[in-house]
Write a protein that holds these residues in place. Structure first.
Motif, short mmCIF file in Angstrom:
data_model
loop_
_atom_site.label_atom_id
_atom_site.label_comp_id
_atom_site.label_asym_id
_atom_site.label_seq_id
_atom_site.Cartn_x
_atom_site.Cartn_y
_atom_site.Cartn_z
N ILE A 111 0.92 -1.19 0.04
CA ILE A 111 -0.19 0.10 0.35
C ILE A 111 0.82 1.30 0.06
O ILE A 111 0.31 2.27 -0.72
CB ILE A 111 -0.95 0.00 1.12
CG1 ILE A 111 -2.07 -1.23 1.15
CG2 ILE A 111 -1.65 1.33 1.33
CD1 ILE A 111 -2.94 -1.57 2.17
N LYS A 112 1.91 1.28 0.78
CA LYS A 112 2.74 2.26 0.79
C LYS A 112 3.45 2.59 -0.68
O LYS A 112 3.66 3.48 -1.06
CB LYS A 112 4.01 2.19 1.84
CG LYS A 112 3.67 2.37 3.29
CD LYS A 112 4.81 2.19 4.21
CE LYS A 112 5.70 3.32 4.11
NZ LYS A 112 6.75 3.29 5.26
N ILE A 113 3.86 1.60 -1.26
CA ILE A 113 4.44 1.60 -2.67
C ILE A 113 3.45 2.22 -3.49
O ILE A 113 3.59 3.11 -4.32
CB ILE A 113 4.85 0.27 -3.37
CG1 ILE A 113 6.13 -0.18 -2.47
CG2 ILE A 113 5.18 0.27 -4.84
CD1 ILE A 113 6.41 -1.54 -2.74
N ALA A 114 2.04 1.78 -3.44
CA ALA A 114 0.91 2.25 -4.35
C ALA A 114 0.88 3.90 -4.01
O ALA A 114 0.58 4.56 -4.83
CB ALA A 114 -0.30 1.41 -3.94
N ARG A 115 0.74 4.07 -2.82
CA ARG A 115 0.77 5.48 -2.24
C ARG A 115 1.78 6.49 -3.00
O ARG A 115 1.55 7.66 -3.56
CB ARG A 115 0.44 5.83 -1.11
CG ARG A 115 -0.89 5.16 -0.10
CD ARG A 115 -2.24 6.09 -0.49
NE ARG A 115 -3.44 5.58 -0.16
CZ ARG A 115 -3.86 5.78 1.22
NH1 ARG A 115 -3.21 6.15 2.12
NH2 ARG A 115 -4.97 5.25 1.56
#
Length: 394
Positions: A111-115
């Protein structure tokens, strides 16, 4: 105080425990402190992928522990590098790997990568992540919010992070996408949600659409990964190429490990993400040993044979006990029997434990089976003999 009393006094009561005290495991057979044996059709909820007491894994753990168990990720860790290389090669994708300690942590990393992707790759920030109803992605605040089951979103832990929405089906995802959507997060087989696989064609269609729109496809393979569905990744089985894949459970064979694989290798830079324990010597040495055991079994067809044999046993149960079960569900060695009621599901699991076979529950009244990938035919036969005895009186 006995063990149960001590547990209730000193351990936070976050699990509805069974108080069978296992003291030894060999292959897919567990032994309690009274000497009774149990066929393990749960493998620690898909964690003990090569069974209990596997000599190669035990040897790798012991040998590594004699040298170095842990150092900081500020230094290079040789087995970590080797495991990342092995995973990328087996996946067939051009990806980089970040190691964590669990599936929830892996999903947090995804999710951090996506954000960050949504922040840096678009003119206007994108941050929304679409998931599916009946999904399960972890127990941290963020991954609980990503989980598409309302029962997990209790007021007790609010406020939750914003930016997540849930759709009933793959078909509904398309109309939910807007100009703030950065990613779609799915399981190819919903484990906690009832061992429910999606159709290959609809997943391929979704993957192609997301790629055309520049939206990330994140596949949660915490439970489906590491040969559980027949291929190294369920993504391989579905013949798609996700942007991000998360792994955990079976990768370490029982030693805690999680991993994020992504083709967007330039998104995170030094300082963006980290883990004190993630990818340390012990866990990655264990991961290498697990893959050294499983990959040859994949190559020689043993895994496929085991999966077919196990599935046939489940199909036999459906045919013989139509009064209890509607159908067999799942893929590979991630299987379930869809019970006709919650009462039948509960009684089946309880009776099975009494007869010495360990199984699990899942959503949609599903009796779940997650045996080790190395389970023998003799253990399968004995397990189903006991299982049939458990359900014959229902």
């Amino acid at each position: 105080m006995n063990l149960e009393e001590q547990d209730k006094q000193y351990v936070l009561q976050t699990y509805a425990r069974d108080y069978t005290n296992f003291v030894k495991g060999v292959g897919s057979t567990l032994y309690d402190d009274k000497g009774k044996d149990y066929i393990d059709f749960a493998s620690g909820i898909a964690v003990s992928s090569i069974g209990h007491g596997n000599e190669k894994l035990v040897s790798a753990i012991c040998e590594q522990a004699k040298n170095i168990i842990h150092i900081s990720n500020l230094q290079v860790i040789e087995p970590q590098v080797k495991l990342a290389k092995k995973m990328v090669e087996l996946s067939g994708y051009d990806m980089g790997v970040f190691f964590a300690n669990s599936g929830a942590e892996a999903n947090e990393g995804a999710i951090k990568i996506a954000r960050k992707y949504g922040e840096t790759k678009f003119e206007n920030k994108r941050y929304k992540v679409i998931t599916l109803e009946h999904s399960f992605h972890g127990r941290t605040i963020t991954t609980v919010k990503a989980t598409g089951q309302e029962s997990f979103h209790t007021p007790n832990f609010s406020p939750y992070p914003a930016g997540f929405s849930y759709e009933k089906s793959i078909a509904d995802v398309y109309k939910a996408i807007d100009d703030e959507t950065v990613a779609v997060l799915i399981e190819l087989v919903q484990g906690e949600g009832g061992v429910q696989p999606f159709e290959k064609e609809e997943i391929q269609k979704l993957a192609a659409h997301l790629k055309s729109e520049g939206i990330l496809l994140i596949v949660d393979e915490v439970q489906t990964g590491v040969y559980r569905t027949g291929e190294f990744l369920a993504s391989n089985l579905y013949e798609i190429e996700p942007d991000i894949i998360t792994l955990a459970k079976g990768l370490g064979g029982g030693v805690p490990i999680g991993a994020v694989m992504t083709k967007h290798k330039d998104i995170l830079v030094a300082g963006d993400h980290g883990s004190t324990f993630g990818g340390n010597y012990l866990s990655t040495a264990a991961g290498l040993a697990v893959l050294d055991v499983l990959h040859p079994l994949y190559d020689n067809g043993t895994i496929d044979e085991t999966m077919v044999y196990f599935s046939q046993k489940l199909q036999d149960m459906v045919v013989k006990y139509k009064n209890l079960f509607e159908k067999e569900v799942g893929l590979g060695l991630m299987r379930g029997l869809r019970a006709k009621s919650a009462d039948i599901q509960a009684a089946t699991i309880k009776n099975a434990m009494k007869e010495g076979v360990i199984i699990l529950k899942a959503g949609r009244n599903t009796v779940r089976f997650l045996p080790s990938i190395t389970i023998s035919k003799n253990e399968i036969d004995e397990g189903f003999k006991r299982f049939e005895k458990a359900i014959s009186s229902l």
